[in-house]
Write a protein that holds these residues in place. Structure first.
Motif, PDB file in Angstrom:
ATOM      1  N   LYS A   1      10.954 -40.139 -66.198  1.00 50.48           N
ATOM      2  CA  LYS A   1      11.869 -41.275 -66.123  1.00 50.48           C
ATOM      3  C   LYS A   1      11.570 -42.144 -64.900  1.00 50.48           C
ATOM      4  N   ARG A   2      11.355 -41.502 -63.769  1.00 48.50           N
ATOM      5  CA  ARG A   2      11.063 -42.249 -62.541  1.00 48.50           C
ATOM      6  C   ARG A   2       9.780 -43.050 -62.653  1.00 48.50           C
ATOM      7  N   GLU A   3       8.771 -42.453 -63.293  1.00 45.00           N
ATOM      8  CA  GLU A   3       7.467 -43.111 -63.422  1.00 45.00           C
ATOM      9  C   GLU A   3       7.393 -44.040 -64.624  1.00 45.00           C
ATOM     10  N   GLY A   4       8.397 -43.991 -65.499  1.00 42.71           N
ATOM     11  CA  GLY A   4       8.397 -44.839 -66.685  1.00 42.71           C
ATOM     12  C   GLY A   4       7.312 -44.491 -67.679  1.00 42.71           C
ATOM     13  N   ASP A   5       6.958 -43.198 -67.781  1.00 43.56           N
ATOM     14  CA  ASP A   5       5.888 -42.768 -68.676  1.00 43.56           C
ATOM     15  C   ASP A   5       6.339 -41.518 -69.429  1.00 43.56           C
ATOM     16  N   PRO A   6       6.776 -41.671 -70.690  1.00 43.30           N
ATOM     17  CA  PRO A   6       7.277 -40.511 -71.445  1.00 43.30           C
ATOM     18  C   PRO A   6       6.210 -39.444 -71.689  1.00 43.30           C
ATOM     19  N   ARG A   7       4.940 -39.791 -71.589  1.00 38.97           N
ATOM     20  CA  ARG A   7       3.881 -38.802 -71.791  1.00 38.97           C
ATOM     21  C   ARG A   7       3.931 -37.696 -70.741  1.00 38.97           C
ATOM     22  N   LEU A   8       4.502 -38.016 -69.583  1.00 43.02           N
ATOM     23  CA  LEU A   8       4.597 -37.022 -68.527  1.00 43.02           C
ATOM     24  C   LEU A   8       5.560 -35.897 -68.882  1.00 43.02           C
ATOM     25  N   LEU A   9       6.433 -36.145 -69.846  1.00 46.88           N
ATOM     26  CA  LEU A   9       7.341 -35.095 -70.288  1.00 46.88           C
ATOM     27  C   LEU A   9       6.569 -33.950 -70.942  1.00 46.88           C
ATOM     28  N   VAL A  10       5.372 -34.244 -71.429  1.00 46.77           N
ATOM     29  CA  VAL A  10       4.488 -33.219 -71.997  1.00 46.77           C
ATOM     30  C   VAL A  10       3.513 -32.694 -70.946  1.00 46.77           C
ATOM     31  N   ALA A  11       2.953 -33.614 -70.154  1.00 50.84           N
ATOM     32  CA  ALA A  11       1.905 -33.229 -69.207  1.00 50.84           C
ATOM     33  C   ALA A  11       2.441 -32.435 -68.027  1.00 50.84           C
ATOM     34  N   MET A  12       3.606 -32.818 -67.504  1.00 53.02           N
ATOM     35  CA  MET A  12       4.117 -32.151 -66.302  1.00 53.02           C
ATOM     36  C   MET A  12       4.409 -30.664 -66.511  1.00 53.02           C
ATOM     37  N   PRO A  13       5.055 -30.260 -67.630  1.00 50.58           N
ATOM     38  CA  PRO A  13       5.270 -28.810 -67.814  1.00 50.58           C
ATOM     39  C   PRO A  13       3.975 -28.015 -67.842  1.00 50.58           C
ATOM     40  N   VAL A  14       2.927 -28.592 -68.448  1.00 47.73           N
ATOM     41  CA  VAL A  14       1.639 -27.905 -68.496  1.00 47.73           C
ATOM     42  C   VAL A  14       1.088 -27.716 -67.084  1.00 47.73           C
ATOM     43  N   VAL A  15       1.166 -28.762 -66.259  1.00 42.12           N
ATOM     44  CA  VAL A  15       0.636 -28.687 -64.897  1.00 42.12           C
ATOM     45  C   VAL A  15       1.474 -27.738 -64.045  1.00 42.12           C
ATOM     46  N   PHE A  16       2.793 -27.806 -64.161  1.00 42.45           N
ATOM     47  CA  PHE A  16       3.653 -26.891 -63.406  1.00 42.45           C
ATOM     48  C   PHE A  16       3.338 -25.432 -63.762  1.00 42.45           C
ATOM     49  N   PHE A  17       3.265 -25.144 -65.059  1.00 35.88           N
ATOM     50  CA  PHE A  17       3.013 -23.769 -65.497  1.00 35.88           C
ATOM     51  C   PHE A  17       1.633 -23.304 -65.043  1.00 35.88           C
ATOM     52  N   ALA A  18       0.630 -24.170 -65.193  1.00 36.61           N
ATOM     53  CA  ALA A  18      -0.721 -23.798 -64.766  1.00 36.61           C
ATOM     54  C   ALA A  18      -0.763 -23.555 -63.259  1.00 36.61           C
ATOM     55  N   THR A  19      -0.037 -24.352 -62.487  1.00 36.85           N
ATOM     56  CA  THR A  19       0.019 -24.161 -61.036  1.00 36.85           C
ATOM     57  C   THR A  19       0.577 -22.787 -60.691  1.00 36.85           C
ATOM     58  N   HIS A  20       1.696 -22.435 -61.317  1.00 36.69           N
ATOM     59  CA  HIS A  20       2.350 -21.171 -60.997  1.00 36.69           C
ATOM     60  C   HIS A  20       1.512 -19.972 -61.436  1.00 36.69           C
ATOM     61  N   VAL A  21       0.915 -20.066 -62.621  1.00 35.55           N
ATOM     62  CA  VAL A  21       0.123 -18.935 -63.108  1.00 35.55           C
ATOM     63  C   VAL A  21      -1.175 -18.790 -62.305  1.00 35.55           C
ATOM     64  N   ALA A  22      -1.885 -19.890 -62.080  1.00 35.22           N
ATOM     65  CA  ALA A  22      -3.142 -19.818 -61.331  1.00 35.22           C
ATOM     66  C   ALA A  22      -2.898 -19.320 -59.908  1.00 35.22           C
ATOM     67  N   TYR A  23      -1.822 -19.791 -59.299  1.00 40.29           N
ATOM     68  CA  TYR A  23      -1.530 -19.359 -57.936  1.00 40.29           C
ATOM     69  C   TYR A  23      -1.096 -17.889 -57.920  1.00 40.29           C
ATOM     70  N   GLY A  24      -0.290 -17.495 -58.901  1.00 42.48           N
ATOM     71  CA  GLY A  24       0.143 -16.102 -58.966  1.00 42.48           C
ATOM     72  C   GLY A  24      -0.998 -15.142 -59.188  1.00 42.48           C
ATOM     73  N   VAL A  25      -1.903 -15.488 -60.116  1.00 40.54           N
ATOM     74  CA  VAL A  25      -3.057 -14.626 -60.392  1.00 40.54           C
ATOM     75  C   VAL A  25      -3.979 -14.571 -59.173  1.00 40.54           C
TER      76      VAL A  25
END
Length: 335
Positions: free
Chosen positions: A298-322
């Motif tokens: 919403k802040r960035e005005g780009d609805p595509r980020l609603l799909v991309a951001m969860p993927v990046v957040f999850f990948a960050t947490h898993v890659a860092y955890g592993v």
């Protein structure tokens, strides 16, 4: 600006042909008195054209000196620069960033204005390397609390704040006389280890949010995941190597998340309670990620980020955890 101490700018570098020109332009455009500074770019014998670019700049800029580092080790490069530096203040810069024209002056003035501070730094603002959706999502996650935790140099602060570490860092020279140089056993997190050692010796690190640089995170998927994994790996392996914990609680959260997922996968089929607890945790996590992603979109005005951001957040947490788990278990990390 009279009376400012002589400043040595130390820059570790290796194969940065795509970034070094813009980086040098930003450093040379700084308003620090030219006769009160030197720039030491310590290069790991780059073979991609970096050395030729730096040499062209050095021909017309007497403040810039190219120092050879026969190897790719960043802590070795930093130590070579510090040993050659003539300054009363030493600032470390990263080639993957550009700096506001008052960056150097504000860092040094921060040290002058706060005699109790041993290291001063600012806020690292993230910008995408290109306009691709993935690159944008990675840069936005880089400064979001869900991915950065409480790292003030990434998420910002409302005013000057004493912190555990900063990006780069502007040090009084006597810091290195008191606590030593960067630990050359650590391929990464050497700045984290040095700052932890500084604080353990009674030193203080000050973040001033008006000091700003722009950083360009890895925008390629493979580079991003590898960088995240290795950052975590070295935080934990580095702690084992030096014999003490060098990180913060924020470094442990992804490890707990991944360990919980692994435990639920093993025990869940045999326990209803484990399945219920795991379902609650995963549901809460998913809600946090989706809400945060929606706000960013919403802040960035780009609805595509609603799909991309969860993927990046999850990948960050898993890659860092592993990476954290491997860093703990890797026999190579033994002291």
């Amino acid at each position: 600006m009279t009376g400012l101490p002589f400043l040595s700018v130390v820059i570790p570098c290796w194969n940065e042909a795509g970034f070094v020109a813009a980086f040098l332009d930003s450093v040379l455009a700084n308003d620090y008195p030219p006769d009160r500074m030197e720039i030491l770019l310590v290069d790991g014998m780059s073979d991609d054209g970096t050395r030729e670019i730096v040499a062209r700049y050095a021909e017309r800029e007497p403040r810039l000196h190219l120092v050879d580092n026969p190897g790719h080790s960043k802590p070795v490069a930093l130590n070579l620069g510090i040993l050659e530096a003539r300054g009363d203040v030493i600032i470390r810069l990263d080639v993957h960033a550009v700096y506001q024209n008052d960056y150097l002056r504000q860092c040094v003035q921060g040290l002058v204005a706060h005699p109790e501070a041993d290291n001063v730094g600012g806020v690292r603002r993230a910008e995408p390397r290109d306009e691709k959706l993935l690159s944008r999502a990675i840069s936005l996650a880089n400064t979001h609390p869900l991915a950065a935790g409480n790292a003030k140099y990434r998420i910002g602060a409302s005013g000057p704040k004493w912190v555990d570490t900063v990006f780069g860092g502007c040090y009084r020279r006597d810091v290195f006389d008191r606590i030593g140089l960067f630990d050359e056993r650590l391929d990464r997190t050497q700045d984290l280890e040095l700052n932890q050692r500084l604080r353990a010796a009674g030193g203080k690190i000050l973040l001033i949010p008006d000091i700003i640089c722009t950083y360009y995170p890895r925008g390629d998927w493979r580079e991003f995941v590898t960088w995240t994994y290795r950052s975590a790996y070295w935080a934990f392996r580095g702690s084992r190597t030096v014999g003490r914990w060098i990180g913060s609680w924020r470094n442990c959260v992804p490890l707990g998340f991944v360990a919980g997922l692994a435990g639920a996968a093993v025990l869940g089929p045999h326990s209803k309670l484990v399945r219920q607890v795991a379902g609650t945790v995963v549901g809460t996590y998913a809600s946090m990620v989706l809400i945060s992603s929606a706000r960013v979109a919403k802040r960035e005005g780009d609805p595509r980020l609603l799909v991309a951001m969860p993927v990046v957040f999850f990948a960050t947490h898993v890659a860092y955890g592993v990476g954290s788990a491997v860093g703990i278990l890797d026999p190579a990390g033994r002291r």
